[in-house]
Motif scaffolding. Structure first.
Motif, PDB file in Angstrom:
ATOM      1  N   HIS A  80     -44.130 -26.088   4.647  1.00 20.12           N
ATOM      2  CA  HIS A  80     -45.058 -25.942   5.770  1.00 20.12           C
ATOM      3  C   HIS A  80     -46.427 -26.528   5.410  1.00 20.12           C
ATOM      4  CE1 HIS A  80     -42.721 -23.518   8.603  1.00 20.12           C
ATOM      5  NE2 HIS A  80     -42.257 -22.817   7.575  1.00 20.12           N
ATOM      6  N   SER A  81     -47.084 -27.098   6.413  1.00 16.84           N
ATOM      7  CA  SER A  81     -48.424 -27.658   6.183  1.00 16.84           C
ATOM      8  C   SER A  81     -49.537 -26.657   6.480  1.00 16.84           C
ATOM      9  CB  SER A  81     -48.623 -28.909   7.056  1.00 16.84           C
ATOM     10  OG  SER A  81     -48.483 -28.596   8.422  1.00 16.84           O
ATOM     11  N   GLY A  82     -49.186 -25.475   6.985  1.00 19.73           N
ATOM     12  CA  GLY A  82     -50.153 -24.403   7.231  1.00 19.73           C
ATOM     13  C   GLY A  82     -49.627 -23.106   6.649  1.00 19.73           C
ATOM     14  N   PRO A  83     -50.466 -22.059   6.567  1.00 20.08           N
ATOM     15  CA  PRO A  83     -50.026 -20.783   5.997  1.00 20.08           C
ATOM     16  C   PRO A  83     -48.778 -20.233   6.681  1.00 20.08           C
ATOM     17  CG  PRO A  83     -52.409 -20.780   6.308  1.00 20.08           C
ATOM     18  CD  PRO A  83     -51.897 -22.034   6.947  1.00 20.08           C
ATOM     19  N   VAL A  84     -47.848 -19.723   5.881  1.00 25.61           N
ATOM     20  CA  VAL A  84     -46.632 -19.096   6.409  1.00 25.61           C
ATOM     21  C   VAL A  84     -46.994 -17.694   6.921  1.00 25.61           C
ATOM     22  CG1 VAL A  84     -44.306 -18.303   5.847  1.00 25.61           C
ATOM     23  CG2 VAL A  84     -45.189 -20.416   4.831  1.00 25.61           C
ATOM     24  N   LEU A  85     -46.495 -17.351   8.114  1.00 27.11           N
ATOM     25  CA  LEU A  85     -46.850 -16.072   8.739  1.00 27.11           C
ATOM     26  C   LEU A  85     -45.715 -15.061   8.745  1.00 27.11           C
ATOM     27  CD1 LEU A  85     -48.929 -17.374  11.794  1.00 27.11           C
ATOM     28  CD2 LEU A  85     -49.757 -16.633   9.552  1.00 27.11           C
ATOM     29  N   CYS A 100     -41.845 -19.247   9.562  1.00 26.70           N
ATOM     30  CA  CYS A 100     -42.693 -19.822  10.608  1.00 26.70           C
ATOM     31  C   CYS A 100     -44.129 -19.829  10.112  1.00 26.70           C
ATOM     32  CB  CYS A 100     -42.553 -19.063  11.927  1.00 26.70           C
ATOM     33  SG  CYS A 100     -43.030 -17.320  11.827  1.00 26.70           S
ATOM     34  N   SER A 101     -44.965 -20.649  10.765  1.00 27.50           N
ATOM     35  CA  SER A 101     -46.248 -20.959  10.151  1.00 27.50           C
ATOM     36  C   SER A 101     -47.313 -21.264  11.187  1.00 27.50           C
ATOM     37  CB  SER A 101     -46.049 -22.170   9.227  1.00 27.50           C
ATOM     38  OG  SER A 101     -47.263 -22.772   8.862  1.00 27.50           O
ATOM     39  N   GLU A 102     -48.549 -21.361  10.689  1.00 26.80           N
ATOM     40  CA  GLU A 102     -49.665 -21.799  11.526  1.00 26.80           C
ATOM     41  C   GLU A 102     -49.552 -23.271  11.910  1.00 26.80           C
ATOM     42  OE1 GLU A 102     -53.510 -20.895  10.047  1.00 26.80           O
ATOM     43  OE2 GLU A 102     -53.238 -18.723  10.145  1.00 26.80           O
ATOM     44  N   ASP A 103     -48.625 -24.010  11.281  1.00 28.30           N
ATOM     45  CA  ASP A 103     -48.486 -25.436  11.615  1.00 28.30           C
ATOM     46  C   ASP A 103     -47.650 -25.661  12.872  1.00 28.30           C
ATOM     47  OD1 ASP A 103     -45.868 -25.018  10.860  1.00 28.30           O
ATOM     48  OD2 ASP A 103     -45.959 -26.232   9.034  1.00 28.30           O
ATOM     49  N   VAL A 125     -33.421 -27.576   8.677  1.00 28.03           N
ATOM     50  CA  VAL A 125     -33.766 -27.970  10.041  1.00 28.03           C
ATOM     51  C   VAL A 125     -35.207 -27.530  10.329  1.00 28.03           C
ATOM     52  CG1 VAL A 125     -32.852 -25.845  11.075  1.00 28.03           C
ATOM     53  CG2 VAL A 125     -33.023 -27.875  12.483  1.00 28.03           C
ATOM     54  N   VAL A 126     -35.920 -28.352  11.092  1.00 22.08           N
ATOM     55  CA  VAL A 126     -37.281 -28.039  11.544  1.00 22.08           C
ATOM     56  C   VAL A 126     -37.220 -27.788  13.053  1.00 22.08           C
ATOM     57  CG1 VAL A 126     -39.653 -28.849  11.736  1.00 22.08           C
ATOM     58  CG2 VAL A 126     -38.272 -29.528   9.761  1.00 22.08           C
ATOM     59  N   LEU A 127     -37.821 -26.701  13.496  1.00 25.09           N
ATOM     60  CA  LEU A 127     -37.803 -26.327  14.910  1.00 25.09           C
ATOM     61  C   LEU A 127     -39.201 -26.521  15.476  1.00 25.09           C
ATOM     62  CD1 LEU A 127     -35.710 -23.062  14.474  1.00 25.09           C
ATOM     63  CD2 LEU A 127     -34.871 -25.361  15.012  1.00 25.09           C
ATOM     64  N   GLU A 128     -39.352 -27.552  16.292  1.00 34.68           N
ATOM     65  CA  GLU A 128     -40.651 -27.890  16.885  1.00 34.68           C
ATOM     66  C   GLU A 128     -40.586 -27.677  18.386  1.00 34.68           C
ATOM     67  OE1 GLU A 128     -42.506 -31.411  14.282  1.00 34.68           O
ATOM     68  OE2 GLU A 128     -40.624 -31.966  15.257  1.00 34.68           O
ATOM     69  N   GLY A 129     -41.427 -26.791  18.880  1.00 33.68           N
ATOM     70  CA  GLY A 129     -41.436 -26.537  20.312  1.00 33.68           C
ATOM     71  C   GLY A 129     -42.651 -25.744  20.754  1.00 33.68           C
ATOM     72  N   HIS A 130     -43.340 -25.126  19.785  1.00 33.23           N
ATOM     73  CA  HIS A 130     -44.533 -24.341  20.103  1.00 33.23           C
ATOM     74  C   HIS A 130     -45.779 -25.211  20.000  1.00 33.23           C
ATOM     75  CE1 HIS A 130     -42.642 -20.343  20.286  1.00 33.23           C
ATOM     76  NE2 HIS A 130     -41.855 -20.775  19.309  1.00 33.23           N
ATOM     77  N   SER A 131     -46.773 -24.899  20.821  1.00 32.93           N
ATOM     78  CA  SER A 131     -48.022 -25.672  20.809  1.00 32.93           C
ATOM     79  C   SER A 131     -49.114 -24.984  19.983  1.00 32.93           C
ATOM     80  CB  SER A 131     -48.516 -25.874  22.246  1.00 32.93           C
ATOM     81  OG  SER A 131     -48.745 -24.623  22.878  1.00 32.93           O
ATOM     82  N   LYS A 132     -48.875 -23.726  19.584  1.00 35.74           N
ATOM     83  CA  LYS A 132     -49.814 -23.011  18.716  1.00 35.74           C
ATOM     84  C   LYS A 132     -49.022 -22.362  17.584  1.00 35.74           C
ATOM     85  CE  LYS A 132     -53.293 -22.073  22.287  1.00 35.74           C
ATOM     86  NZ  LYS A 132     -54.075 -21.026  22.985  1.00 35.74           N
ATOM     87  N   ARG A 133     -49.737 -21.661  16.710  1.00 37.81           N
ATOM     88  CA  ARG A 133     -49.077 -21.113  15.526  1.00 37.81           C
ATOM     89  C   ARG A 133     -47.905 -20.213  15.913  1.00 37.81           C
ATOM     90  NH1 ARG A 133     -53.600 -16.731  13.371  1.00 37.81           N
ATOM     91  NH2 ARG A 133     -53.585 -15.394  15.219  1.00 37.81           N
ATOM     92  N   VAL A 134     -46.888 -20.210  15.066  1.00 37.85           N
ATOM     93  CA  VAL A 134     -45.693 -19.394  15.287  1.00 37.85           C
ATOM     94  C   VAL A 134     -45.783 -18.186  14.357  1.00 37.85           C
ATOM     95  CG1 VAL A 134     -43.185 -19.382  15.391  1.00 37.85           C
ATOM     96  CG2 VAL A 134     -44.424 -21.521  15.762  1.00 37.85           C
ATOM     97  N   LEU A 148     -34.720 -16.547  17.088  1.00 37.10           N
ATOM     98  CA  LEU A 148     -35.804 -16.388  18.071  1.00 37.10           C
ATOM     99  C   LEU A 148     -37.140 -16.614  17.376  1.00 37.10           C
ATOM    100  CD1 LEU A 148     -36.187 -13.596  20.724  1.00 37.10           C
ATOM    101  CD2 LEU A 148     -38.069 -14.073  19.165  1.00 37.10           C
ATOM    102  N   THR A 149     -38.012 -17.390  18.028  1.00 46.93           N
ATOM    103  CA  THR A 149     -39.374 -17.571  17.536  1.00 46.93           C
ATOM    104  C   THR A 149     -40.361 -17.225  18.651  1.00 46.93           C
ATOM    105  OG1 THR A 149     -39.450 -19.916  18.188  1.00 46.93           O
ATOM    106  CG2 THR A 149     -38.706 -19.413  15.947  1.00 46.93           C
ATOM    107  N   ALA A 150     -41.532 -16.734  18.258  1.00 48.15           N
ATOM    108  CA  ALA A 150     -42.596 -16.442  19.223  1.00 48.15           C
ATOM    109  C   ALA A 150     -43.909 -16.928  18.634  1.00 48.15           C
ATOM    110  CB  ALA A 150     -42.667 -14.944  19.520  1.00 48.15           C
ATOM    111  N   GLY A 151     -44.736 -17.562  19.483  1.00 41.84           N
ATOM    112  CA  GLY A 151     -45.974 -18.150  19.002  1.00 41.84           C
ATOM    113  C   GLY A 151     -47.197 -17.640  19.720  1.00 41.84           C
TER     114      GLY A 151
END
Length: 469
Positions: A80-85, A100-103, A125-134, A148-151
């Motif tokens: 991840h390029s941002g902190p893992v949450l 999931c991460s702030e990236d 696999v990379v899951l890209e679909g959120h416009s803000k941190r996950v 399931l992911t929530a951002g």
């Protein structure tokens, strides 16, 4: 009242105990990110902890057997390029973990059975679909490869990680989502949100089927988890900032089944639920204690059992699935307490004199095999988890390679509204197809003209530099 309750409870004398110092995990730089997740995930094979790292986000994955001091150069998982949450182990494969991460991405990782020998930076696999941190990632309890992911974009996306495709998107939440919990068979999930509402959602219908405003009157974050029988256990704050827990029937949100004030503290209470024992463990961020309760169908429904206390406050907590506990010692739960620099396992034990297997303490528990495939769940099928016997202890299966199908989404950015699998031009209206082709031609022309301009500028620059020489 309490005498009649504890007299009937086999968990009346459950006690917690910290393992010996050499069985803990030392010199771990636990993340200092201000996010109310547990920062820790554990299964019968591995311990994963979100850690401090420079230049992005990382977490540490240790085989459970690798206790003691952790080498400061021990390789991390650092894609991840941002902190893992948040991190979560797959319930159907002990070598698969989601993060999931702030990236703005979520990633799925395959962890080898042996210790990592070098940093792992390539996810499956990379899951890209959120416009803000996950901030939340959680696996479906019974269907294979459903995540399931929530951002912070207030969007919930349900993915098939076997193909990398988003299957379902829900944008019913107008404010930040604090927590998400699936019910036992994965037909519903409940959420808590900054708008102070508790919601029950049916993901396949893409709708909220029940909601309750302010189950706890305070404005601080709430948490909610489904119990085995379909009720919802919540933690939150009163109007006077006292911590509070509640039990609710989602078919009748008007009045709580139980509502109990605990104490005055700022730490958010993270609940961990043991479906086999119908017990819930409450771990407050910054607390040095773990309270545990038994949930029954008799008043007052939520019964306080005891408190495990230690000296140092906890930064986070991991909860071992039941198949990872030691049945020979009557251990019914194992929690992994994160401190600033280490992780301490805590065993919860029912005192029994007999060395025989205790059938009443260990009913068949949720096993690692999924009950159905993603397509079956998406089509409307519901199945309870497949159970395994705890007699003789649980033996983890060998790792299986996790494969992503070739129609995955890694080469094209998915939208949040619909699956963006390979474009079928035959299904497009002729007018739309014509416009798309024209736009492609225009883009190509723009690229060519920019290339020509770059070449001209480079020529001028070379003439200028040659002239100055």
């Amino acid at each position: 009242m309490s005498r009649s309750i504890v007299r009937q409870s086999k968990f009346r004398h459950v006690f917690g105990q910290t393992v010996k110092a050499e069985q803990g995990y030392d010199d771990i730089r636990v993340s200092k990110v201000t996010w109310d997740s547990s920062f820790c995930a554990v299964n019968p094979k591995f311990l994963a902890v979100i850690v401090e790292s420079s230049g992005g986000g990382a977490f540490l994955v240790l085989p459970l057997s690798k206790s003691g001091r952790v080498d400061k150069n021990y390789p991390l998982v650092n894609g991840h390029s941002g902190p893992v949450l948040d991190i979560d182990w797959c319930p159907h494969d002990d070598n698969i973990l989601a993060s999931c991460s702030e990236d703005c991405t979520a990633m799925v990782w395959q962890i080898p059975d042996h210790s990592l020998t070098r940093p792992l930076s390539d996810p499956v696999v990379v899951l890209e679909g959120h416009s803000k941190r996950v901030g939340i990632v959680t696996w479906h309890p019974t269907a294979r490869n459903i995540l399931l992911t929530a951002g912070s974009d207030n969007l919930i996306i349900i993915w098939n990680v076997g193909t990398g495709e988003p299957l379902i998107s829900m944008d019913d939440h107008p404010d930040l989502i604090y927590s998400i919990s699936w019910n036992r068979n994965g037909s519903l999930f409940c959420t808590t949100s900054k708008d102070r509402r508790l919601r029950v959602c049916d993901p396949r219908k893409r709708e909220v089927v029940a909601e309750r405003l302010a189950p706890h009157e305070g404005i601080r974050p709430m948490r909610a988890i489904f119990t085995r029988d379909g009720n919802i256990f919540t933690t939150g704050f009163t109007r006077m900032s006292q911590r509070e827990l509640g039990l609710w029937d989602p078919t009748n949100f008007e009045e709580p089944i139980a509502l109990l004030e605990l104490d005055t503290s700022n730490g958010v209470l993270l609940p961990y639920y043991d479906a086999d024992a119908s017990m819930v463990y409450l771990c407050g961020k910054g607390d040095s204690s773990i309270r545990y309760f038994e949930i029954t169908d008799e008043p007052p429904y939520v019964h306080y059992l005891s408190t495990f206390s230690s000296k140092e406050p906890q930064r986070g907590m991991g909860f071992m699935p039941k198949r990872g506990v030691d049945v020979t010692k009557c251990e019914i739960a194992r929690l992994f307490k994160l401190l600033d620099k280490k992780c301490e396992p805590i065993t919860m034990t029912v005192p029994r004199k007999s060395d025989l297997f205790q059938d009443d303490l260990y009913p068949d528990t949720v096993g690692p095999e999924p009950a159905m495939e993603p397509e079956e769940w998406l089509s409307g099928r519901d199945e309870d988890p497949l159970l395994v016997s705890m007699r003789g202890g649980y033996v983890a299966p060998k790792s299986r390679e996790f494969k992503v199908s070739k129609k995955n989404m890694l080469d094209s950015r998915p939208t949040t509204r619909r699956s963006t699998s390979t474009l079928d031009t035959n299904s497009l209206p002729p007018e739309l197809l014509g416009r798309l082709l024209e736009e492609i031609q225009n883009l190509k022309a723009t690229v060519l003209s920019q290339e020509k301009r770059i070449c001209d500028l480079e020529n001028k620059l070379s003439q200028y530099t040659n002239g100055t020489d």
